[in-house]
Scaffold this motif. Structure first.
Motif, mmCIF file in Angstrom:
data_model
loop_
_atom_site.group_PDB
_atom_site.id
_atom_site.type_symbol
_atom_site.label_atom_id
_atom_site.label_comp_id
_atom_site.label_asym_id
_atom_site.label_seq_id
_atom_site.Cartn_x
_atom_site.Cartn_y
_atom_site.Cartn_z
ATOM 1 N N SER A 116 0.826 -1.214 0.000
ATOM 2 C CA SER A 116 0.000 0.000 0.000
ATOM 3 C C SER A 116 0.859 1.262 0.000
ATOM 4 C CB SER A 116 -0.945 0.007 1.195
ATOM 5 O OG SER A 116 -0.213 0.019 2.398
ATOM 6 N N SER A 117 2.025 1.202 0.617
ATOM 7 C CA SER A 117 2.930 2.364 0.605
ATOM 8 C C SER A 117 4.385 1.882 0.536
ATOM 9 C CB SER A 117 2.709 3.222 1.849
ATOM 10 O OG SER A 117 2.886 2.449 3.017
ATOM 11 N N PRO A 118 4.735 1.246 -0.600
ATOM 12 C CA PRO A 118 6.100 0.743 -0.735
ATOM 13 C C PRO A 118 7.096 1.889 -0.876
ATOM 14 C CG PRO A 118 4.943 0.522 -2.805
ATOM 15 C CD PRO A 118 3.935 1.005 -1.797
ATOM 16 N N ARG A 119 8.321 1.631 -0.450
ATOM 17 C CA ARG A 119 9.365 2.666 -0.552
ATOM 18 C C ARG A 119 10.080 2.631 -1.897
ATOM 19 N NH1 ARG A 119 12.272 1.177 4.859
ATOM 20 N NH2 ARG A 119 11.303 -0.765 4.287
ATOM 21 N N CYS A 120 9.873 1.542 -2.654
ATOM 22 C CA CYS A 120 10.512 1.441 -3.975
ATOM 23 C C CYS A 120 9.787 0.371 -4.793
ATOM 24 C CB CYS A 120 11.995 1.085 -3.816
ATOM 25 S SG CYS A 120 12.266 -0.559 -3.133
ATOM 26 N N PRO A 121 10.019 0.319 -6.102
ATOM 27 C CA PRO A 121 9.379 -0.693 -6.954
ATOM 28 C C PRO A 121 9.732 -2.130 -6.542
ATOM 29 C CG PRO A 121 10.248 1.065 -8.318
ATOM 30 C CD PRO A 121 10.746 1.310 -6.914
ATOM 31 N N ALA A 122 10.946 -2.359 -6.051
ATOM 32 C CA ALA A 122 11.340 -3.710 -5.638
ATOM 33 C C ALA A 122 10.507 -4.182 -4.445
ATOM 34 C CB ALA A 122 12.833 -3.747 -5.297
ATOM 35 N N GLY A 127 6.276 -7.464 -2.311
ATOM 36 C CA GLY A 127 5.025 -7.454 -1.540
ATOM 37 C C GLY A 127 3.898 -8.164 -2.271
ATOM 38 N N ARG A 128 3.829 -7.939 -3.568
ATOM 39 C CA ARG A 128 2.804 -8.634 -4.377
ATOM 40 C C ARG A 128 3.071 -10.136 -4.424
ATOM 41 N NH1 ARG A 128 2.327 -4.232 -9.293
ATOM 42 N NH2 ARG A 128 0.910 -2.808 -8.189
ATOM 43 N N GLN A 129 4.348 -10.516 -4.512
ATOM 44 C CA GLN A 129 4.690 -11.946 -4.487
ATOM 45 C C GLN A 129 4.290 -12.571 -3.145
ATOM 46 O OE1 GLN A 129 8.898 -11.624 -5.275
ATOM 47 N NE2 GLN A 129 8.656 -12.147 -7.447
ATOM 48 N N ALA A 130 4.555 -11.864 -2.049
ATOM 49 C CA ALA A 130 4.197 -12.368 -0.723
ATOM 50 C C ALA A 130 2.680 -12.513 -0.588
ATOM 51 C CB ALA A 130 4.739 -11.441 0.367
ATOM 52 N N THR A 131 1.945 -11.549 -1.127
ATOM 53 C CA THR A 131 0.484 -11.587 -1.085
ATOM 54 C C THR A 131 -0.038 -12.805 -1.839
ATOM 55 O OG1 THR A 131 0.414 -9.177 -0.950
ATOM 56 C CG2 THR A 131 -1.617 -10.292 -1.616
ATOM 57 N N ASN A 184 12.378 -8.618 14.252
ATOM 58 C CA ASN A 184 13.798 -8.574 13.839
ATOM 59 C C ASN A 184 14.115 -7.270 13.119
ATOM 60 O OD1 ASN A 184 14.313 -11.075 14.908
ATOM 61 N ND2 ASN A 184 13.967 -12.164 12.992
ATOM 62 N N GLY A 185 13.329 -6.248 13.347
ATOM 63 C CA GLY A 185 13.568 -4.966 12.677
ATOM 64 C C GLY A 185 12.942 -4.953 11.297
ATOM 65 N N ARG A 186 12.719 -3.771 10.787
ATOM 66 C CA ARG A 186 12.127 -3.643 9.449
ATOM 67 C C ARG A 186 13.243 -3.719 8.406
ATOM 68 N NH1 ARG A 186 7.690 0.801 7.496
ATOM 69 N NH2 ARG A 186 7.379 -0.144 5.477
ATOM 70 N N PRO A 187 13.180 -4.712 7.553
ATOM 71 C CA PRO A 187 14.245 -4.855 6.548
ATOM 72 C C PRO A 187 14.112 -3.815 5.434
ATOM 73 C CG PRO A 187 12.573 -6.520 6.203
ATOM 74 C CD PRO A 187 12.182 -5.769 7.453
ATOM 75 N N ASP A 188 15.199 -3.629 4.738
ATOM 76 C CA ASP A 188 15.201 -2.760 3.569
ATOM 77 C C ASP A 188 14.917 -3.648 2.362
ATOM 78 O OD1 ASP A 188 15.484 -0.834 1.665
ATOM 79 O OD2 ASP A 188 17.643 -0.579 1.926
ATOM 80 N N TRP A 189 13.683 -3.618 1.900
ATOM 81 C CA TRP A 189 13.292 -4.446 0.772
ATOM 82 C C TRP A 189 13.757 -3.847 -0.551
ATOM 83 C CZ3 TRP A 189 11.733 -9.063 2.302
ATOM 84 C CH2 TRP A 189 11.097 -9.200 3.539
ATOM 85 N N CYS A 190 14.289 -2.647 -0.540
ATOM 86 C CA CYS A 190 14.671 -1.965 -1.784
ATOM 87 C C CYS A 190 16.046 -2.361 -2.285
ATOM 88 C CB CYS A 190 14.639 -0.456 -1.585
ATOM 89 S SG CYS A 190 12.954 0.130 -1.272
#
Length: 190
Positions: A116-122, A127-131, A184-190
């Motif tokens: 819903s509010s991704p920080r980057c296209p990656a 996120g869509r794959q996880a969904t 475990n902290g918020r990872p950097d998915w970008c």
């Protein structure tokens, strides 16, 4: 005592005369035949709870105000799709949030990329794959909703760990790189 008997008879629909003064049953038919209660004559709320119990393989707590908890392992099941516009009843919002029979649930043991509010296209792509993967995992078969130490998160979502056969369903997303264990902290998915 008689007043109590009259009240009890009125509340339960018993034949008061037959109850207070039994009549020998030889050759006589009762004045009023007792029938099994008609479940459709009950109140709307009672019918809703009955229908919910018929839809669910095991008893389920109320939907509003109490979380959904299966009384037996791996007996919660439903057919999931990805949530779209309109009313959300049973669907997957993203990799760690679902709606189940009108109850919004946050899968408490994992964290997935935002859609819903991704920080980057990656992040959006992952996120869509996880969904999509969560939809597949939930539709594989019955599962259990296990409560944690808190009933809700700050957004009002019910908090549960989804398990199948005692193992976390979210663990599959972690193993596939589509989620991390929560805390475990918020990872950097970008």
């Amino acid at each position: 005592m008689i007043i109590l008997a009259v009240l009890l008879a009125a509340l339960t629909g018993w034949n008061l005369n037959a109850w207070l003064m039994p009549v020998p049953q030889e050759g006589l038919s009762p004045a009023i035949e007792l029938e099994a209660p008609d479940p459709w004559a009950q109140s709307r709320e009672q019918r809703r709870l009955l229908e919910a119990q018929e839809d669910a393989p095991a008893p389920v707590a109320e939907f509003a105000g109490a979380p959904l908890v299966s009384a037996q392992p791996d007996t919660v099941s439903a057919r999931f799709g990805i949530c779209g516009g309109g009313a959300r009843v049973t669907c997957v919002v993203d990799g760690d949030t679902i709606w189940l029979r009108g109850q919004k649930i946050r899968i408490a043991d994992i964290d997935t990329p935002e859609i819903s509010s991704p920080r980057c296209p990656a992040e959006l792509q992952r996120g869509r794959q996880a969904t999509q993967r969560l939809v597949e995992l939930l539709n594989t078969g019955p599962f259990t909703l296990e409560p944690i130490d808190r009933a809700q998160d700050r957004y009002g979502r019910a908090l549960f760990v989804v398990t199948r056969g005692g193992a976390s369903v979210g663990g599959a997303l972690v193993d596939e790189g589509l989620a991390v264990w929560y805390g475990n902290g918020r990872p950097d998915w970008c």
